[in-house]
Design a protein around this motif. Structure first.
Motif, PDB file in Angstrom:
ATOM      1  N   ARG A 214     -12.682   1.738   6.843  1.00 44.87           N
ATOM      2  CA  ARG A 214     -11.371   2.148   6.331  1.00 44.87           C
ATOM      3  C   ARG A 214     -10.262   1.160   6.695  1.00 44.87           C
ATOM      4  NH1 ARG A 214      -9.579   7.719   8.051  1.00 44.87           N
ATOM      5  NH2 ARG A 214      -7.873   7.233   6.603  1.00 44.87           N
ATOM      6  N   GLU A 215     -10.538   0.261   7.630  1.00 45.62           N
ATOM      7  CA  GLU A 215      -9.549  -0.768   7.953  1.00 45.62           C
ATOM      8  C   GLU A 215      -9.318  -1.722   6.784  1.00 45.62           C
ATOM      9  OE1 GLU A 215     -10.074  -2.878  11.613  1.00 45.62           O
ATOM     10  OE2 GLU A 215     -10.632  -1.070  12.731  1.00 45.62           O
ATOM     11  N   SER A 217      -8.007  -1.039   4.261  1.00 46.04           N
ATOM     12  CA  SER A 217      -6.671  -0.731   3.736  1.00 46.04           C
ATOM     13  C   SER A 217      -5.650  -1.770   4.200  1.00 46.04           C
ATOM     14  CB  SER A 217      -6.235   0.674   4.169  1.00 46.04           C
ATOM     15  OG  SER A 217      -6.138   0.760   5.582  1.00 46.04           O
ATOM     16  N   TYR A 220      -6.175  -4.762   1.926  1.00 36.10           N
ATOM     17  CA  TYR A 220      -5.573  -4.501   0.617  1.00 36.10           C
ATOM     18  C   TYR A 220      -4.048  -4.512   0.696  1.00 36.10           C
ATOM     19  CZ  TYR A 220     -10.230  -3.090  -1.027  1.00 36.10           C
ATOM     20  OH  TYR A 220     -11.561  -3.072  -1.376  1.00 36.10           O
ATOM     21  N   ALA A 221      -3.503  -4.042   1.813  1.00 35.66           N
ATOM     22  CA  ALA A 221      -2.044  -4.041   1.972  1.00 35.66           C
ATOM     23  C   ALA A 221      -1.501  -5.465   1.978  1.00 35.66           C
ATOM     24  CB  ALA A 221      -1.658  -3.318   3.259  1.00 35.66           C
ATOM     25  N   ASP A 248      -7.574  -1.719  -5.943  1.00 32.53           N
ATOM     26  CA  ASP A 248      -7.421  -1.659  -4.481  1.00 32.53           C
ATOM     27  C   ASP A 248      -6.941  -0.275  -4.051  1.00 32.53           C
ATOM     28  OD1 ASP A 248      -8.099  -4.323  -4.301  1.00 32.53           O
ATOM     29  OD2 ASP A 248      -6.046  -5.038  -4.066  1.00 32.53           O
ATOM     30  N   ASP A 249      -5.912   0.207  -4.738  1.00 30.15           N
ATOM     31  CA  ASP A 249      -5.327   1.505  -4.381  1.00 30.15           C
ATOM     32  C   ASP A 249      -6.335   2.638  -4.564  1.00 30.15           C
ATOM     33  OD1 ASP A 249      -2.974   0.275  -3.753  1.00 30.15           O
ATOM     34  OD2 ASP A 249      -1.909   0.865  -5.578  1.00 30.15           O
ATOM     35  N   ARG A 252      -8.863   2.487  -1.666  1.00 24.36           N
ATOM     36  CA  ARG A 252      -8.219   2.959  -0.436  1.00 24.36           C
ATOM     37  C   ARG A 252      -8.000   4.469  -0.469  1.00 24.36           C
ATOM     38  NH1 ARG A 252      -2.415   1.744  -0.887  1.00 24.36           N
ATOM     39  NH2 ARG A 252      -2.654   3.662  -2.092  1.00 24.36           N
ATOM     40  N   ASP A 253      -7.479   4.972  -1.593  1.00 23.30           N
ATOM     41  CA  ASP A 253      -7.184   6.406  -1.695  1.00 23.30           C
ATOM     42  C   ASP A 253      -8.457   7.248  -1.646  1.00 23.30           C
ATOM     43  OD1 ASP A 253      -4.549   5.701  -1.883  1.00 23.30           O
ATOM     44  OD2 ASP A 253      -4.383   6.020  -4.050  1.00 23.30           O
ATOM     45  N   GLN A 256      -9.526   7.492   1.876  1.00 24.40           N
ATOM     46  CA  GLN A 256      -8.626   8.412   2.582  1.00 24.40           C
ATOM     47  C   GLN A 256      -8.974   9.864   2.261  1.00 24.40           C
ATOM     48  OE1 GLN A 256      -4.481   7.536   2.006  1.00 24.40           O
ATOM     49  NE2 GLN A 256      -3.773   9.366   3.055  1.00 24.40           N
ATOM     50  N   CYS A 316      -7.353  -6.802  10.939  1.00 29.18           N
ATOM     51  CA  CYS A 316      -8.257  -6.068  10.053  1.00 29.18           C
ATOM     52  C   CYS A 316      -9.702  -6.435  10.371  1.00 29.18           C
ATOM     53  CB  CYS A 316      -7.930  -6.399   8.595  1.00 29.18           C
ATOM     54  SG  CYS A 316      -9.052  -5.653   7.399  1.00 29.18           S
TER      55      CYS A 316
END
Length: 464
Positions: A214-215, A217, A220-221, A248-249, A252-253, A256, A316
């Motif tokens: 999950r890192e 993210s 992607y940020a 990417d979003d 990530r979502d 999450q 990351c």
């Protein structure tokens, strides 16, 4: 003997082979081609047909000028029409694998950046990026075989070929360079994904790997905050921002959302594996499309800006961010230039600075290194700050019992024993937070103390 010209090639490549093209293209309207910087940046991803479309120059006039100069012009393959046909087939319910098969046949051997450019044209023509985004699942066909070994082998070949041609390998080999760090993050992520796919039935192992994966993210940020806007705003390359950013979003979502679920049942694992595959495919797309595109577009100054800004993010998938030894230090000087106050992170006029300080929803005071009141922001205050107090010692503004406490705080700040002190209190029926903070320069030298008074009553009502 006629010189053959392939209009699918980039302008930079064509001009490298035929330098006389610079003058020819300049005469038909591409005046910026005579600027070396433009040719070596935009020219490395722009084709003549695309440039003609953007500048509103008739291709017939360009072809006529080229043929008059002795060139034999090979008509370009219409990649956009092909991609649109794939979308239409998907929207009509055709099986994804059938579309992928035709995609491989039509695009095998094509520079991956051409695919991205074709997608950009579709966005420029008005097609919603959500539609273009569907092609991301089709792209992966270029890098996937029937077995995992074939998939990895083809991906590695594509990566090596792309890096060799685009020059990204030069940056990847430099420790701490943004492209090197991003690539290293992808390599670690790829290993974690592989391990996660092989241990999906082991819930304990899955949880351990999931927390680490999950890192991504953060990765992607950095792309979303630093790379996509730079490509789009400075160089007019909107494809990654409009298409890859959305993917990417989604990845990530989805991670999450999966993290919010307690049960690791069959449905959860199926969605988890699908998202791992999407993250894996994004690695391929970054390596074969995004990173080479950045390598051929960004200047050294761009990379240095990216590096210094990237230090503001958490590491990351590694313990610390690699250091780029050769990065030119970022300017930190502060000066007055005309009507502007120039700071390391921007510039403001005096009027803007005053309005900004007065807009911050708290009372701000500053006492210099000699304990003299130097500044209060304006507006209503729970703790009155008369202008007459400016130029006086801060202790002279407090009753004896409070002055002693204030003096002790200042001494602790000066000696470095403390850097901040918080005091919670009730004032006129409101919950108030008073925060004292030592103000130091880059070398840690004490410059004074800032006091911030914040009305916390709204916070108490909302959360307590």
């Amino acid at each position: 003997m006629k010189k053959e010209l392939n209009l699918n090639q980039k302008v930079f490549e064509l001009c490298e082979t035929y330098p006389e093209l610079i003058e020819i293209l300049s005469n038909v309207g591409f005046t910026e081609i005579t600027k070396k910087n433009a040719l070596q940046t935009v020219g490395k991803w722009m084709t003549i047909p695309k440039a003609a479309k953007l500048r509103g120059i008739d291709m017939a006039d360009i072809v006529a000028a080229l043929e008059e100069a002795g060139f034999s012009v090979e008509e370009p393959v219409d990649r956009v029409t092909l991609l649109k046909s794939y979308l239409e087939r998907l929207n009509h319910g055709e099986n994804l694998e059938n579309v992928r098969a035709d995609f491989v046949q039509d695009f095998e051997g094509v520079d991956a950046s051409e695919i991205l450019q074709a997608e950009e044209e579709m966005v420029l023509e008005g097609m919603p990026y959500q539609e273009v985004q569907k092609l991301c699942d089709v792209h992966s066909a270029l890098f996937h075989g029937s077995t995992r070994e074939e998939q990895v082998y083809k991906a590695e070949l594509a990566v090596e070929d792309s890096l060799r041609r685009q020059g990204a390998s030069v940056f990847v080999a430099i420790p701490g360079h943004p492209l090197s760090t991003l690539t290293l993050e992808n390599e670690i992520l790829a290993m974690l994904i592989d391990e996660a796919q092989h241990h999906c039935e082991d819930d304990q192992k899955t949880d351990e790997l999931f927390d680490k994966i999950r890192e991504v993210s953060i990765h992607y940020a950095k792309k979303g905050d630093l790379i996509y806007p730079l490509l789009k705003e400075r160089y007019g390359i909107s494809g990654p921002a409009d298409v890859m950013w959305a993917v990417d979003d989604e990845i990530r979502d989805t991670f999450q959302a999966l993290a919010q679920e307690i049960k690791r049942n069959k449905s959860w694992k199926e969605r988890y594996l699908v998202n791992l595959e999407r993250a894996e495919e994004m690695i391929y797309k970054e390596t074969n499309i995004l990173f080479p595109l950045c390598a051929q577009t960004f200047t050294k100054k761009d990379w240095e800006e990216l590096y210094w800004d990237s230090l503001g993010y958490e590491p990351c998938l590694m313990d610390e961010i690699p250091v780029w030894e050769d990065a030119k230090p970022r300017k930190t000087e502060t000066k007055i230039k005309g009507h502007d106050i120039v700071l390391p992170t921007g510039k403001l006029t005096v009027e803007q600075l005053r309005a900004l300080l007065n807009t911050i929803p708290m009372e701000i005071s500053f006492v210099d290194e000699n304990d003299i009141n130097r500044y209060f922001n304006e507006g209503y205050k729970l703790f009155k700050r008369p202008n007459m107090a400016l130029g006086r010692t801060v202790t002279s503004c407090h009753p004896p019992q409070i002055a002693q406490m204030v003096q002790q705080i200042l001494e602790d700040f000066k000696t470095g024993q403390q850097d901040s002190v918080e005091v919670w209190m009730e004032k006129r029926g409101k919950l108030v937070l008073v925060r004292y903070m030592a103000v130091r320069d880059e070398e840690g030298n004490y410059l004074g103390t800032a006091e911030f008074v914040q009305d916390m009553e709204a916070v108490r009502k909302k959360f307590l």
